[in-house]
Motif scaffolding. Structure first.
Motif, PDB file in Angstrom:
ATOM      1  N   ILE A  67      70.809 -16.744 -31.708  1.00  0.00           N
ATOM      2  CA  ILE A  67      71.886 -15.896 -31.213  1.00  0.00           C
ATOM      3  C   ILE A  67      72.580 -15.245 -32.407  1.00  0.00           C
ATOM      4  N   SER A  68      73.281 -14.144 -32.164  1.00  0.00           N
ATOM      5  CA  SER A  68      74.012 -13.448 -33.233  1.00  0.00           C
ATOM      6  C   SER A  68      75.352 -12.958 -32.709  1.00  0.00           C
ATOM      7  N   CYS A  69      76.332 -12.905 -33.597  1.00  0.00           N
ATOM      8  CA  CYS A  69      77.668 -12.408 -33.259  1.00  0.00           C
ATOM      9  C   CYS A  69      77.987 -11.215 -34.152  1.00  0.00           C
ATOM     10  N   LEU A  70      78.307 -10.098 -33.542  1.00  0.00           N
ATOM     11  CA  LEU A  70      78.670  -8.888 -34.279  1.00  0.00           C
ATOM     12  C   LEU A  70      80.119  -8.559 -33.958  1.00  0.00           C
ATOM     13  N   LYS A  71      80.981  -8.645 -34.958  1.00  0.00           N
ATOM     14  CA  LYS A  71      82.401  -8.333 -34.767  1.00  0.00           C
ATOM     15  C   LYS A  71      82.667  -6.928 -35.291  1.00  0.00           C
ATOM     16  N   LEU A  72      83.122  -6.039 -34.414  1.00  0.00           N
ATOM     17  CA  LEU A  72      83.414  -4.669 -34.819  1.00  0.00           C
ATOM     18  C   LEU A  72      84.783  -4.608 -35.472  1.00  0.00           C
ATOM     19  N   GLU A  73      84.826  -4.037 -36.662  1.00  0.00           N
ATOM     20  CA  GLU A  73      86.057  -3.983 -37.437  1.00  0.00           C
ATOM     21  C   GLU A  73      86.540  -2.547 -37.608  1.00  0.00           C
ATOM     22  N   ASN A  74      87.520  -2.390 -38.507  1.00  0.00           N
ATOM     23  CA  ASN A  74      88.114  -1.108 -38.866  1.00  0.00           C
ATOM     24  C   ASN A  74      87.053  -0.054 -39.163  1.00  0.00           C
ATOM     25  N   LEU A  75      87.206   1.134 -38.604  1.00  0.00           N
ATOM     26  CA  LEU A  75      86.267   2.225 -38.894  1.00  0.00           C
ATOM     27  C   LEU A  75      86.345   2.692 -40.345  1.00  0.00           C
ATOM     28  N   GLY A  76      87.487   2.494 -40.980  1.00  0.00           N
ATOM     29  CA  GLY A  76      87.632   2.950 -42.360  1.00  0.00           C
ATOM     30  C   GLY A  76      87.701   4.468 -42.456  1.00  0.00           C
ATOM     31  N   LYS A  77      87.107   5.007 -43.512  1.00  0.00           N
ATOM     32  CA  LYS A  77      87.188   6.452 -43.770  1.00  0.00           C
ATOM     33  C   LYS A  77      86.521   7.289 -42.679  1.00  0.00           C
ATOM     34  N   THR A  78      85.559   6.712 -41.964  1.00  0.00           N
ATOM     35  CA  THR A  78      84.888   7.488 -40.915  1.00  0.00           C
ATOM     36  C   THR A  78      85.843   7.860 -39.780  1.00  0.00           C
ATOM     37  N   ALA A  79      86.991   7.160 -39.726  1.00  0.00           N
ATOM     38  CA  ALA A  79      87.995   7.498 -38.707  1.00  0.00           C
ATOM     39  C   ALA A  79      88.612   8.873 -38.975  1.00  0.00           C
ATOM     40  N   ASN A  80      88.460   9.392 -40.203  1.00  0.00           N
ATOM     41  CA  ASN A  80      88.964  10.737 -40.519  1.00  0.00           C
ATOM     42  C   ASN A  80      88.382  11.792 -39.580  1.00  0.00           C
ATOM     43  N   LYS A  81      87.140  11.562 -39.157  1.00  0.00           N
ATOM     44  CA  LYS A  81      86.483  12.532 -38.274  1.00  0.00           C
ATOM     45  C   LYS A  81      87.209  12.637 -36.934  1.00  0.00           C
ATOM     46  N   ILE A  82      87.748  11.515 -36.464  1.00  0.00           N
ATOM     47  CA  ILE A  82      88.492  11.524 -35.202  1.00  0.00           C
ATOM     48  C   ILE A  82      89.765  12.349 -35.350  1.00  0.00           C
ATOM     49  N   LEU A  83      90.502  12.122 -36.452  1.00  0.00           N
ATOM     50  CA  LEU A  83      91.758  12.846 -36.676  1.00  0.00           C
ATOM     51  C   LEU A  83      91.498  14.331 -36.913  1.00  0.00           C
ATOM     52  N   GLU A  84      90.395  14.615 -37.578  1.00  0.00           N
ATOM     53  CA  GLU A  84      90.032  16.022 -37.799  1.00  0.00           C
ATOM     54  C   GLU A  84      89.711  16.709 -36.477  1.00  0.00           C
ATOM     55  N   LYS A  85      88.967  16.014 -35.633  1.00  0.00           N
ATOM     56  CA  LYS A  85      88.618  16.571 -34.327  1.00  0.00           C
ATOM     57  C   LYS A  85      89.864  16.777 -33.467  1.00  0.00           C
ATOM     58  N   GLU A  86      90.862  15.901 -33.630  1.00  0.00           N
ATOM     59  CA  GLU A  86      92.102  16.010 -32.867  1.00  0.00           C
ATOM     60  C   GLU A  86      93.026  17.093 -33.418  1.00  0.00           C
TER      61      GLU A  86
ATOM     62  N   SER B 248      95.080   8.299 -44.214  1.00  0.00           N
ATOM     63  CA  SER B 248      94.672   6.924 -44.540  1.00  0.00           C
ATOM     64  C   SER B 248      95.751   5.923 -44.126  1.00  0.00           C
ATOM     65  N   GLU B 249      97.035   6.308 -44.287  1.00  0.00           N
ATOM     66  CA  GLU B 249      98.130   5.426 -43.866  1.00  0.00           C
ATOM     67  C   GLU B 249      98.129   5.248 -42.351  1.00  0.00           C
ATOM     68  N   LEU B 250      97.903   6.336 -41.631  1.00  0.00           N
ATOM     69  CA  LEU B 250      97.854   6.264 -40.164  1.00  0.00           C
ATOM     70  C   LEU B 250      96.687   5.401 -39.697  1.00  0.00           C
ATOM     71  N   ILE B 251      95.536   5.568 -40.329  1.00  0.00           N
ATOM     72  CA  ILE B 251      94.346   4.780 -39.979  1.00  0.00           C
ATOM     73  C   ILE B 251      94.594   3.299 -40.234  1.00  0.00           C
ATOM     74  N   HIS B 252      95.271   2.987 -41.347  1.00  0.00           N
ATOM     75  CA  HIS B 252      95.563   1.585 -41.678  1.00  0.00           C
ATOM     76  C   HIS B 252      96.477   0.957 -40.627  1.00  0.00           C
ATOM     77  N   ILE B 253      97.519   1.677 -40.233  1.00  0.00           N
ATOM     78  CA  ILE B 253      98.473   1.146 -39.251  1.00  0.00           C
ATOM     79  C   ILE B 253      97.787   0.861 -37.917  1.00  0.00           C
ATOM     80  N   TYR B 254      96.895   1.768 -37.504  1.00  0.00           N
ATOM     81  CA  TYR B 254      96.222   1.620 -36.208  1.00  0.00           C
ATOM     82  C   TYR B 254      94.897   0.860 -36.311  1.00  0.00           C
ATOM     83  N   GLY B 255      94.695   0.208 -37.438  1.00  0.00           N
ATOM     84  CA  GLY B 255      93.544  -0.672 -37.586  1.00  0.00           C
ATOM     85  C   GLY B 255      92.200   0.029 -37.485  1.00  0.00           C
ATOM     86  N   GLY B 256      92.156   1.337 -37.791  1.00  0.00           N
ATOM     87  CA  GLY B 256      90.899   2.063 -37.707  1.00  0.00           C
ATOM     88  C   GLY B 256      90.268   2.008 -36.335  1.00  0.00           C
ATOM     89  N   ASN B 257      91.108   1.824 -35.303  1.00  0.00           N
ATOM     90  CA  ASN B 257      90.624   1.694 -33.922  1.00  0.00           C
ATOM     91  C   ASN B 257      90.495   3.082 -33.300  1.00  0.00           C
TER      92      ASN B 257
END
Length: 467
Positions: free
Chosen positions: A310-329, A338-347
């Motif tokens: 069996i394997s467990c995969l825990k999804l974590e902070n998106l990191g810098k790739t979250a910039n694409k979401i903010l750019e699209k928005e 980067s500060e906004l991404i940190h506060i919202y946990g890269g979610n």
């Protein structure tokens, strides 16, 4: 007469009357009967119940009995004698077809044996390469795969297709992308499976309901009128998972886990799901079960420590790739992202909620939004955060509030000095909060420090400010 002759004959008769060759359990029943084993011995060697073996054997004897012209019935006790009689009376027919099964010589006495009809050379399970898989996505949500999880996606594909992992747990906070990555995974690997079924746990189905649904899908037979015991249902499910390459996805598994307790405990009445996961992880088969959850049941870690596949995969902070979401928005002040991404946990989902609020109130100016303390989180996100916090035990809530009140991360020794609870209780609660992704661990030179995830600290500060 040897067993291989019996196996060949039985395979031909079952194929002729049902359209399917013998499956693995039927072959085990034939071999066990040939070697004069009890049904209980066959059940033990096949890892299923004796009751299930008896039911399958009864159907097999009835099917084989159709081959007899005199109307006599084949039973466990007379299988050898009845087959020997049929063999003698049909010797000329039997000898023409006994030579080969597929590419394997059976008797070895025929110099140019006749090939079996193409239908008789098929495997016991459908081939993913030659036929379309059976798919039930009726309970799968319609979500857009909007973030780059290419590394995690590659990991999942490797676990499924190369390592043949039997059970995969995808965990992480709501909105982090568990369901989205599972849907994206399906779009890339569905042709590798015979059966694929997606089931949602939003309504917290009982194990009996889940097993009935799965068995009905794999057998294409309604299960409403059948009152099988749980052991029988599990045995039947494993039989399908052995004879076919199946993929089961259970979404939102945390809905059957207990609230207001430490992480990983089942709600009352749902403890028997432990049997499902242990059975699928420990017994041999060629299929896989994937589940998504905010948190993991306790036995998953235990099974992993026992080296079960069996394997467990825990999804974590998106990191810098979250910039694409903010750019699209269409947000402004890129230097503040980067500060906004940190506060919202890269979610990804939480960042979209934040972006909507920033555009509504500040015309997309991130810098202006970040000036206000505590941050305005909005009703949509507040409801989600409350759902996470409502799952905590009283001790977890106390610890979370204590840490949130501190300006700097704290150590385990700080917990001991500021709590009347035992060390054991504190350690359990801190581990539970870590498993829930509510605490960040920071390695210092001399000790390990802990801090509340920024978004939850902002929420708790907002609550204290408003009261």
């Amino acid at each position: 007469m040897d067993f291989q002759e019996l196996l060949t004959w039985a395979d031909q008769q079952v194929l002729a009357h049902t359209g399917k060759p013998l499956d693995d359990l039927q072959k085990s029943i034939l071999r066990g009967t040939w070697e004069r084993e009890k049904y209980s011995d066959i059940a033990n060697s096949y890892h299923c119940t004796e009751v299930h073996v008896k039911k399958v054997a009864s159907r097999l004897w009835k099917t084989l009995s159709h081959s007899l012209d005199d109307g006599e019935q084949i039973k466990k006790s007379n299988l050898r004698a009845m087959f020997d009689r049929w063999r003698v009376s049909n010797l000329s027919v039997f000898s023409r077809h006994i030579g080969h099964i597929g590419n394997v010589s059976v008797c070895g006495n025929t110099s140019q044996p006749s090939a079996l009809p193409k239908q008789e050379q098929t495997n016991s399970s459908p081939s993913p390469n030659n036929s379309k898989p059976h798919i039930d996505h009726s309970e799968a949500p319609d979500l857009e795969y909007c973030c780059d999880r290419s590394q995690e996606l590659a990991t999942l594909k490797n676990l499924l297709l190369e390592k043949r992992t039997r059970l995969i747990a995808i965990s992480g906070m709501s909105g982090i992308g568990k369901t989205a990555i599972a849907l994206e995974l399906l779009s890339e690997i569905e042709d590798k499976f015979d059966y694929i079924i997606w089931r949602s746990f939003r309504s917290a189905p009982t194990l009996e309901t889940t097993l009935k649904s799965l068995i009905q899908f794999f057998s294409n037979t309604p299960q409403n009128g059948k009152n099988q015991k749980q052991e029988e249902q599990l045995s039947l499910l494993i039989e399908y998972l052995r004879n076919n390459r199946c993929l089961i996805i259970l979404d939102d598994l945390h809905q059957i886990l207990e609230k207001e307790k430490l992480v990983g405990h089942y709600q009352s009445g749902y403890e028997n799901y432990r049997n499902l996961f242990q059975t699928i992880a420990e017994l041999s088969h060629k299929s896989c079960l994937i589940f998504n959850s905010w948190e993991l049941p306790l036995e998953i870690v235990d099974l992993k420590n026992k080296n079960a596949p069996i394997s467990c995969l825990k999804l974590e902070n998106l990191g810098k790739t979250a910039n694409k979401i903010l750019e699209k928005e269409g947000l402004l002040d890129k230097e503040k992202w980067s500060e906004l991404i940190h506060i919202y946990g890269g979610n990804p989902h939480w960042l979209k909620i934040a972006a909507t609020g920033i555009k509504d109130l500040f015309e997309g100016r991130v810098g202006e939004y970040l000036q206000y303390k505590p941050l305005f989180l909005g009703e949509e996100l507040t409801i989600i955060l409350e759902q996470h916090l409502s799952r905590l035990s009283e001790l977890e809530k106390q610890i979370l509030l204590q840490i949130s009140s501190q300006k700097e991360p704290v150590s385990i020794s700080w917990f001991r000095e500021n709590s009347e609870r035992s060390d054991s209780d504190i350690f359990k609660a801190v581990r539970s909060l870590r498993k829930r992704s509510l605490l960040e661990k920071i390695e210092d030179q001399s000790s390990t420090l802990f801090a509340v995830k920024p978004i939850f600290q902002e929420y708790l500060l907002e609550q204290n400010f408003s009261t």
